[in-house]
Design an enzyme around this catalytic site. Structure first.
Site, short mmCIF file in Angstrom:
data_model
loop_
_atom_site.label_atom_id
_atom_site.label_comp_id
_atom_site.label_asym_id
_atom_site.label_seq_id
_atom_site.Cartn_x
_atom_site.Cartn_y
_atom_site.Cartn_z
N ASP A 37 0.90 -1.25 -0.09
CA ASP A 37 -0.11 0.21 0.00
C ASP A 37 0.79 1.34 0.00
O ASP A 37 0.22 2.26 0.03
CB ASP A 37 -0.92 0.00 1.21
CG ASP A 37 -0.36 -0.01 2.52
OD1 ASP A 37 1.01 -0.21 2.50
OD2 ASP A 37 -1.10 0.26 3.77
N GLY A 38 2.06 0.95 -0.26
CA GLY A 38 2.94 2.25 -0.28
C GLY A 38 3.66 2.66 1.27
O GLY A 38 4.57 3.48 1.26
N GLU A 39 3.35 2.02 2.17
CA GLU A 39 3.98 2.45 3.44
C GLU A 39 5.47 2.06 3.58
O GLU A 39 5.68 0.77 3.04
CB GLU A 39 3.37 1.80 4.58
CG GLU A 39 1.81 2.32 4.75
CD GLU A 39 0.90 1.75 5.83
OE1 GLU A 39 1.64 0.51 6.66
OE2 GLU A 39 -0.04 1.77 6.09
N ARG A 96 12.93 26.17 3.78
CA ARG A 96 12.56 27.40 3.12
C ARG A 96 11.93 28.12 3.98
O ARG A 96 11.79 29.29 4.44
CB ARG A 96 12.08 27.24 1.81
CG ARG A 96 13.23 26.96 0.88
CD ARG A 96 12.31 26.79 -0.66
NE ARG A 96 13.21 26.51 -1.56
CZ ARG A 96 13.81 25.28 -2.06
NH1 ARG A 96 13.18 24.36 -1.41
NH2 ARG A 96 14.48 24.95 -2.77
N GLN A 97 10.63 27.31 4.60
CA GLN A 97 9.83 27.95 5.60
C GLN A 97 10.22 27.96 7.03
O GLN A 97 9.89 27.40 7.64
CB GLN A 97 8.52 27.56 5.32
CG GLN A 97 7.85 27.92 4.21
CD GLN A 97 6.50 27.30 4.23
OE1 GLN A 97 6.21 26.27 4.07
NE2 GLN A 97 5.33 28.16 4.03
N HIS A 130 19.86 26.05 5.02
CA HIS A 130 19.63 27.33 4.12
C HIS A 130 19.50 28.52 4.94
O HIS A 130 19.71 29.71 4.43
CB HIS A 130 18.09 26.91 3.50
CG HIS A 130 17.76 27.92 2.55
ND1 HIS A 130 18.57 28.26 1.44
CD2 HIS A 130 16.62 28.62 2.46
CE1 HIS A 130 17.79 29.20 0.74
NE2 HIS A 130 16.65 29.45 1.39
N ASP A 171 22.85 37.19 -4.88
CA ASP A 171 21.62 38.01 -4.62
C ASP A 171 22.11 38.70 -3.00
O ASP A 171 23.27 38.36 -2.84
CB ASP A 171 20.30 37.26 -4.19
CG ASP A 171 20.74 36.04 -3.32
OD1 ASP A 171 21.33 36.18 -2.09
OD2 ASP A 171 20.38 34.93 -3.68
N LYS A 194 18.40 41.12 -6.91
CA LYS A 194 17.36 40.19 -7.25
C LYS A 194 16.41 40.49 -6.62
O LYS A 194 16.26 40.64 -5.42
CB LYS A 194 17.96 38.57 -6.92
CG LYS A 194 16.97 37.76 -7.43
CD LYS A 194 17.42 36.41 -6.86
CE LYS A 194 16.97 36.07 -5.51
NZ LYS A 194 17.24 34.65 -5.01
N ARG A 196 12.50 39.27 -6.28
CA ARG A 196 11.36 37.90 -6.17
C ARG A 196 10.05 38.42 -6.46
O ARG A 196 9.48 39.10 -5.83
CB ARG A 196 11.65 37.16 -4.89
CG ARG A 196 10.68 35.94 -4.83
CD ARG A 196 11.11 35.08 -3.62
NE ARG A 196 12.25 34.51 -3.92
CZ ARG A 196 12.50 33.37 -4.54
NH1 ARG A 196 11.69 32.71 -5.14
NH2 ARG A 196 13.85 32.97 -4.51
#
Length: 318
Positions: A37-39, A96-97, A130, A171, A194, A196
C-alpha cells in the site's frame, strides 16, 4: 568505546559508502522497502544494542518519502536499544519556511526538526543549512558543517590570477558568503540585485560593485533548485562583460527545468557537492560533482570519539 555503525537510507547510498570507505568501515546492513500500500518498511539487520549509530539520509526529492524513511530508521534504532543515534542529513529539506512572513502559513522547518527529535535522534549532523538559525529549531545538538573548503578547492584549482577574478553574490542574502570567498581567493566583489516576483520566479535588475567586464566571475550559493536565480544572475553578469562564469553550490537539487536552464545558460562550469545525488541524465558536460564524504567522515569520527569538531569550521564562509 562503544562500537560505531553507519547505516544508509535509500536517498544517497553512494555518499554513505564513500563515508564508510574513508573510515575503513563496512556499511551496516539494513533492509528498506515498501508495503504493497506504499507504507515504508525498515528492518535493522545487525545487533545495535549499545552502539553509536549514524544514519545517512538527506531529505532531498522525493522529500516526503526520504523524510519518512529517516524517521522510521530512527525509530527502528531507538527500539533496538542503540546507545546514541545521530541523523546525518547532508541536505535538510523543508528549510525554506523558517519563519512566518505572512499570515496563515506554517514554519515547516521547525515542524520537521520536531519530528526528527521526537522520533529519537540524539544529534543531527548537517551541511550548509539554508538558514543557520534552523539549528535552534532542534531540541538536540546540531553540527552544521560548511562545504566552503570543498568549493574553495575547486575554485582555487582553476588557472586564474587574483587580478582576473571577481566574486559575484547572486543576491543580497548571499553577500556574507561571497565576501568570505573574495577574501580567501582575492579579487573584487560584485552583487546582483535580485527581485522575487513570487515563490517560483525571480528577476535580476542591476549589478553593484565590480568591475566585471573582462573578468572571470565566480558565484557561490548554498543550493540550486530550479536554477532560475543562478542562471538569471549568470545572464546579467555575462551582459556586464564577464568572459567566463563559474558557479559552485553545495546542494545541487536541480529540479523542474533546472537542467534545461543550465544547459542554455552562460555558465562555463557548474560544480555541486554530492550531498544530493546527481543522476546520470542530469550530468551535463559542464557539471562537476565534488565529494563532501571526507568532511562528513571526519566529523563522524570526531563525534564518535567525543572530540571537538570546531577545527572543521575554521575554513567556513562564516
Amino acid at each position: 568505546m562503544r562500537e560505531l555503525k553507519i547505516f544508509s537510507g535509500q536517498a544517497n547510498r553512494p555518499l554513505a559508502k564513500s563515508i564508510c570507505n574513508f573510515l575503513h568501515l563496512p556499511l551496516a546492513e539494513i533492509t528498506l522497502g515498501k508495503f504493497p500500500d506504499g507504507e515504508n518498511f525498515c528492518k535493522i539487520e545487525e545487533d545495535i544494542r549499545g552502539r553509536d549509530i549514524f544514519l545517512v539520509q538527506p531529505t532531498c526529492p522525493p522529500v516526503n518519502d526520504n523524510l519518512m524513511e529517516l524517521l522510521i530508521m530512527i525509530d527502528s534504532c531507538k527500539r533496538a536499544s542503540a546507545e546514541r543515534i545521530t541523523a546525518v542529513i547532508p541536505y535538510f529539506g523543508y528549510a525554506r519556511q523558517d519563519r512566518k512572513d505572512e499570515g496563515r502559513v506554517p514554519i515547516t522547518a521547525k515542524l520537521v526538526a520536531n519530528l526528527i527529535t521526537r522520533a529519537g535522534a540524539d544529534r543531527v549532523l548537517t551541511m550548509d543549512l539554508h538558514s543557520p538559525q534552523i539549528q535552534g529549531f532542534f531540541d538536540c545538538p546540531v553540527d552544521n558543517l560548511y562545504a566552503a573548503p570543498v568549493l574553495q578547492e575547486f575554485a582555487s584549482s582553476l588557472p586564474f590570477g587574483e587580478g582576473e577574478r571577481v566574486v559575484v553574490s547572486p543576491d543580497v542574502g548571499s553577500i556574507k558568503r561571497a565576501l568570505g570567498y573574495a577574501k580567501r581567493m582575492g579579487g573584487k566583489l560584485a552583487i546582483v540585485d535580485k527581485r522575487r516576483d513570487n515563490a517560483m520566479e525571480t528577476r535580476q535588475e542591476h549589478i553593484i560593485g565590480g568591475p566585471i567586464e573582462g573578468k572571470v566571475a565566480f558565484m557561490f550559493d548554498d543550493m540550486i533548485t530550479t536554477g532560475g536565480s543562478i542562471c538569471g544572475a549568470a545572464a546579467r553578469v555575462h551582459e556586464a562583460g564577464a568572459r567566463e562564469i563559474f558557479v559552485a553550490a553545495t546542494h545541487g537539487v536541480l529540479c523542474g527545468k533546472a537542467i534545461e536552464k543550465i544547459r542554455d545558460s552562460k555558465i562555463t562550469t557548474l560544480a555541486v557537492c554530492d550531498t544530493v545525488p546527481v543522476p546520470a541524465e542530469k550530468r551535463l558536460p559542464n557539471l562537476q560533482v565534488l565529494s563532501v564524504a571526507p568532511l562528513l567522515a571526519e566529523a563522524i569520527k570526531r563525534i564518535h570519539h567525543d572530540q571537538s569538531i570546531s577545527i572543521l569550521f575554521d575554513k567556513s564562509d562564516e
